[in-house]
Scaffold this active site. Structure first.
Site, PDB file in Angstrom:
ATOM      1  N   LYS A  42       0.802  -1.224   0.000  1.00  0.00           N
ATOM      2  CA  LYS A  42       0.000   0.000   0.000  1.00  0.00           C
ATOM      3  C   LYS A  42       0.839   1.280   0.000  1.00  0.00           C
ATOM      4  O   LYS A  42       0.302   2.357  -0.227  1.00  0.00           O
ATOM      5  CB  LYS A  42      -0.966  -0.015   1.170  1.00  0.00           C
ATOM      6  N   SER A 276      -2.911 -12.328   4.413  1.00  0.00           N
ATOM      7  CA  SER A 276      -3.321 -12.279   2.999  1.00  0.00           C
ATOM      8  C   SER A 276      -2.234 -12.808   2.083  1.00  0.00           C
ATOM      9  O   SER A 276      -2.517 -13.311   0.993  1.00  0.00           O
ATOM     10  CB  SER A 276      -3.744 -10.860   2.597  1.00  0.00           C
TER      11      SER A 276
HETATM   12  C1  LIG Z   1      -2.594  -6.957   4.069  1.00  0.00           C
HETATM   13  C2  LIG Z   1      -3.477  -6.635   2.913  1.00  0.00           C
HETATM   14  N1  LIG Z   1      -3.739  -7.601   2.023  1.00  0.00           N
HETATM   15  C3  LIG Z   1      -4.558  -7.392   0.978  1.00  0.00           C
HETATM   16  C4  LIG Z   1      -5.175  -6.168   0.783  1.00  0.00           C
HETATM   17  C5  LIG Z   1      -6.102  -5.970  -0.391  1.00  0.00           C
HETATM   18  O1  LIG Z   1      -5.497  -5.198  -1.401  1.00  0.00           O
HETATM   19  P1  LIG Z   1      -6.362  -4.356  -2.426  1.00  0.00           P
HETATM   20  O2  LIG Z   1      -6.975  -3.224  -1.664  1.00  0.00           O
HETATM   21  O3  LIG Z   1      -5.385  -3.879  -3.451  1.00  0.00           O
HETATM   22  O4  LIG Z   1      -7.399  -5.261  -3.010  1.00  0.00           O
HETATM   23  C6  LIG Z   1      -4.917  -5.128   1.681  1.00  0.00           C
HETATM   24  C7  LIG Z   1      -5.575  -3.831   1.524  1.00  0.00           C
HETATM   25  O5  LIG Z   1      -5.540  -2.978   2.379  1.00  0.00           O
HETATM   26  C8  LIG Z   1      -4.042  -5.365   2.766  1.00  0.00           C
HETATM   27  O6  LIG Z   1      -3.775  -4.406   3.672  1.00  0.00           O
END
Ligand SMILES: Cc1ncc(COP(=O)(O)O)c(C=O)c1O
Length: 314
Positions: A42, A276
């Site tokens: 991010k 994630s």
């Molecule tokens: C740790 C983590 N994984 C996945 C995501 C998802 O990413 P995206 O917003 O690009 O779909 C985020 C989004 O904040 C995140 O902080």
């Protein structure tokens, strides 16, 4: 040289041990986004949103920035706003891990924590919890006449990955990517990376990764809105940044598999990722298992396991 010059250009690791461990054929490439200065993908989004807003005049010199965050966008914004001289207020649910709030504060942000919905569970942020955070964000934007760095709707959220992450990934994989899998929050990285990959190879397949209990983007009914994969899976059926023309399929992963995979990734590959990251790798390995051919799958290690030390992930 500033810290902003250190955002992006993250390395890619090929997960040979994870693939061998499951006795699979094919390749999984993981782009280590936790090596950005704020330890997540991010940072790129924060930089692109602020850069575009300063360029088009929607963000004035010294104007306050406000955003809803699960911690990672906020950390990126704290770094970027600090470098550009904008005060930054991060609004976060108390359901997210608290090391994120402390990190944002250390980086100069003001952090507003919003209580979870009455039946909320700490460590599990639902759509209802986010709705409460959203109300507070709107109040703060009005109060401070602030710029809303809206990661769920501003094009910078996609551009960051379309112009940088995706092209980097393609080059680092030697142009050998058959599929990209991505756990979706705003869908900024899914749409951005897929747009970049489809520009250079029109048949690259895109898979949206979702929590098994709330695989609503695939059309399934949410059985629960609570799961362990922080940063996404908010059970929203429509996402403004999700370009469905780039989706070839939906992959569901359950909490136990995600946690097991995240831990194994640390032990076998030396990759210390968050939930994630494990969700993406678990989905990639499942896809490899289902595939008749030994294909090459790319994914992102979205953030660092250090952000979850107050949880039982490790
Ligand atoms: C740790 C983590 N994984 C996945 C995501 C998802 O990413 P995206 O917003 O690009 O779909 C985020 C989004 O904040 C995140 O902080």
């Amino acid at each position: 040289m500033s810290v902003l010059d250190l955002i992006g250009s993250t390395p890619v690791l090929q997960l040979n041990r994870m693939v061998s461990h499951r006795a699979l054929r094919g390749r999984v490439f993981l782009k280590l986004e936790y090596l950005n200065p704020g330890h997540s993908k991010k940072d790129r989004v924060a930089l692109e949103i602020i850069r575009e807003a300063r360029f088009d005049g929607s963000l004035a010199l010294g104007q306050t920035v406000v955003e809803l965050t699960s911690g990672n966008t906020g950390t990126g914004l704290a770094i970027v706003c600090g470098a550009f001289g904008h005060p930054f207020i991060a609004v976060m649910s108390r359901g997210n891990s608290m090391e994120r709030a402390r990190m944002m504060e250390a980086l100069g942000a003001t952090v507003e924590l919003v209580d979870q919905a009455p039946d909320g569970t700490s460590g599990q942020v639902s759509g209802a919890d986010l709705a409460l955070v959203e109300i507070r964000v709107r109040q703060l934007v009005d109060k401070f006449d602030a710029f809303r760095a809206d990661q769920f709707s501003l094009p910078g959220s996609v551009h960051a990955h379309e112009f940088y992450t995706g092209p980097e990934l393609w080059a680092q994989c030697g142009g050998q990517v058959d599929a990209f899998v991505d756990f979706v929050g705003s869908a900024g990285s899914f749409t951005g990376v897929m747009r970049a990959l489809r520009k250079v190879r029109s048949d690259v397949r895109g898979y949206v990764v979702e929590p098994a209990v709330a695989a609503v983007l695939s059309g399934a009914q949410a059985r629960s809105t609570y799961h362990r994969i922080q940063g996404g899976g908010y059970a929203m059926t429509e996402l403004p940044l999700l370009d469905r023309s780039l989706v070839d399929g939906y992959l569901a992963v359950d909490d136990d598999t995600v946690i097991r995979t995240t831990r194994l990734l640390a032990r076998l590959e030396g990759v210390f990722g968050g939930f994630s990251t494990g969700a993406n790798v678990a989905a990639a390995l499942n896809l490899l298992e289902e595939s008749d051919e030994p294909i090459s799958i790319a994914a992102l290690a979205c953030d660092s396991g250090l952000k979850y030390m107050s949880t039982d992930l490790y």
